[in-house]
Design an enzyme around this catalytic site. Structure first.
Site, mmCIF file in Angstrom:
data_model
loop_
_atom_site.group_PDB
_atom_site.id
_atom_site.type_symbol
_atom_site.label_atom_id
_atom_site.label_comp_id
_atom_site.label_asym_id
_atom_site.label_seq_id
_atom_site.Cartn_x
_atom_site.Cartn_y
_atom_site.Cartn_z
ATOM 1 N N HIS A 1 -4.222 -0.804 -3.934
ATOM 2 C CA HIS A 1 -5.836 -0.621 -3.550
ATOM 3 C C HIS A 1 -6.391 -0.672 -5.262
ATOM 4 C CE1 HIS A 1 -4.928 -1.064 0.982
ATOM 5 N NE2 HIS A 1 -4.261 -0.303 0.412
ATOM 6 N N GLU B 1 -12.755 12.784 -8.037
ATOM 7 C CA GLU B 1 -12.410 13.536 -8.901
ATOM 8 C C GLU B 1 -11.389 13.441 -9.352
ATOM 9 O OE1 GLU B 1 -12.727 16.602 -5.672
ATOM 10 O OE2 GLU B 1 -14.965 15.523 -5.124
ATOM 11 N N SER C 1 0.775 -1.234 -0.097
ATOM 12 C CA SER C 1 -0.067 0.021 -0.660
ATOM 13 C C SER C 1 1.049 1.320 -0.091
ATOM 14 C CB SER C 1 -0.657 -0.127 1.275
ATOM 15 O OG SER C 1 -1.779 0.610 1.267
#
Length: 285
Positions: free
Chosen positions: A184, A160, A142
């Site tokens: 992820h 966005e 991650s």
């Protein structure tokens, strides 16, 4: 320059062997991502140093990795809890990084890694060892994976992310300057975010790692490991990209962005920008 060490970026939420079914435990021990980290570092006798700097709960995260690597038979696992640049300059930190076969960065906030470790003595030791020592492994999940590139995504909401200015960039640790890594990737819908980052840096390769999925990278050669997908974004042949001239908040357009979807056992060659799909049981490097 030929890099002799091994890099293992992981997409987050990798299996840590907590499912109690016999089949799952056997798969974790013989096939899981942390098994690959252990093997690349030299097996059960490898000296593994876990750095949970990115996490908001470093003690708990450190204990989880101690438990997971112990379940894999590892006998020399240490947690190096770095919470400031001063900690990165401590003699204990320097000694542990010098002696390690593998450095394992946890998930959390990638900016914590670069702010507290970037440019320090242990960062320089890691870089020198990674470039010059066969068998030295730097792994990260991650946030720990995202910090591996020279350019690093620091933020940007998926809904966005493909408007000008929505993706926040920061400097990473620079172990693999050719790549821009997001994690992820499937689970959090980050296609737009990494595309926005590649619009800023079209000379780089974007790597989107699904959870419980990673790459073993040796001198530019990448092997996909784990249960999910790796998405490669190659902006080398983009023909329409006005990111530099648009106002913030303006939707962007990219044409001829090349995207590859890879899974367990597939290869990607960074310098050649080439996919090579081989049987899972074929030898790697």
């Amino acid at each position: 320059m030929t890099v002799k060490g091994t890099l293992i970026p992981i997409g987050g939420n990798e299996d840590k062997g907590k499912n109690e079914s016999e089949k799952h435990i056997l798969e974790f021990i013989d096939e899981g991502i942390l098994y690959h980290v252990k093997q690349q570092a030299g097996g059960k006798d490898a000296n593994i140093v876990v750095i949970p700097t990115a996490s908001s709960i470093p003690e708990e995260v450190g204990e989880n990795y101690l438990s997971a690597f112990t379940d894999l038979g590892c006998e020399n696992v240490t947690v190096l809890d770095i919470r400031s640049k001063k900690d990165s300059e401590s003699q204990r930190a320097i000694d542990l990084v010098k002696a390690a076969n593998c450095i394992m960065f946890s998930g959390g906030n990638q900016s914590k890694i670069t702010n507290k470790i970037g440019g320090t003595t242990i960062h320089k030791i890691m870089m020198e060892r990674f470039q010059n020592e066969v068998g030295f492994v730097i792994a990260g999940t991650s946030a720990g994976a995202m910090a591996m590139g020279r350019e690093m995504i620091a933020g940007g909401r998926a809904t966005e992310a493909f408007v000008k200015g929505a993706v926040t960039m920061y400097k990473g640790l620079g172990f693999v300057p050719e790549l821009l890594i997001d994690t992820h990737f499937i689970q959090r819908g980050r296609f737009g975010r990494i595309t926005g980052a590649i619009a800023k840096f079209p000379n780089l390769l974007g790597i989107g790692l699904a959870e419980d999925t990673g790459l073993i990278i040796k001198n530019g050669k990448c092997l996909v490991i784990g249960s999910g997908m790796v998405i490669v974004f190659d902006g080398h042949h983009i023909t329409h990209n006005k990111e530099k001239i648009l106002d913030d908040g303006t939707p962007m357009t990219i044409a001829n962005l090349t995207v590859h979807v890879l899974s367990n056992g597939d290869r990607y060659y960074i310098d050649e920008r080439m996919v090579n799909v081989l049987p899972i049981e074929a030898d790697f490097i």
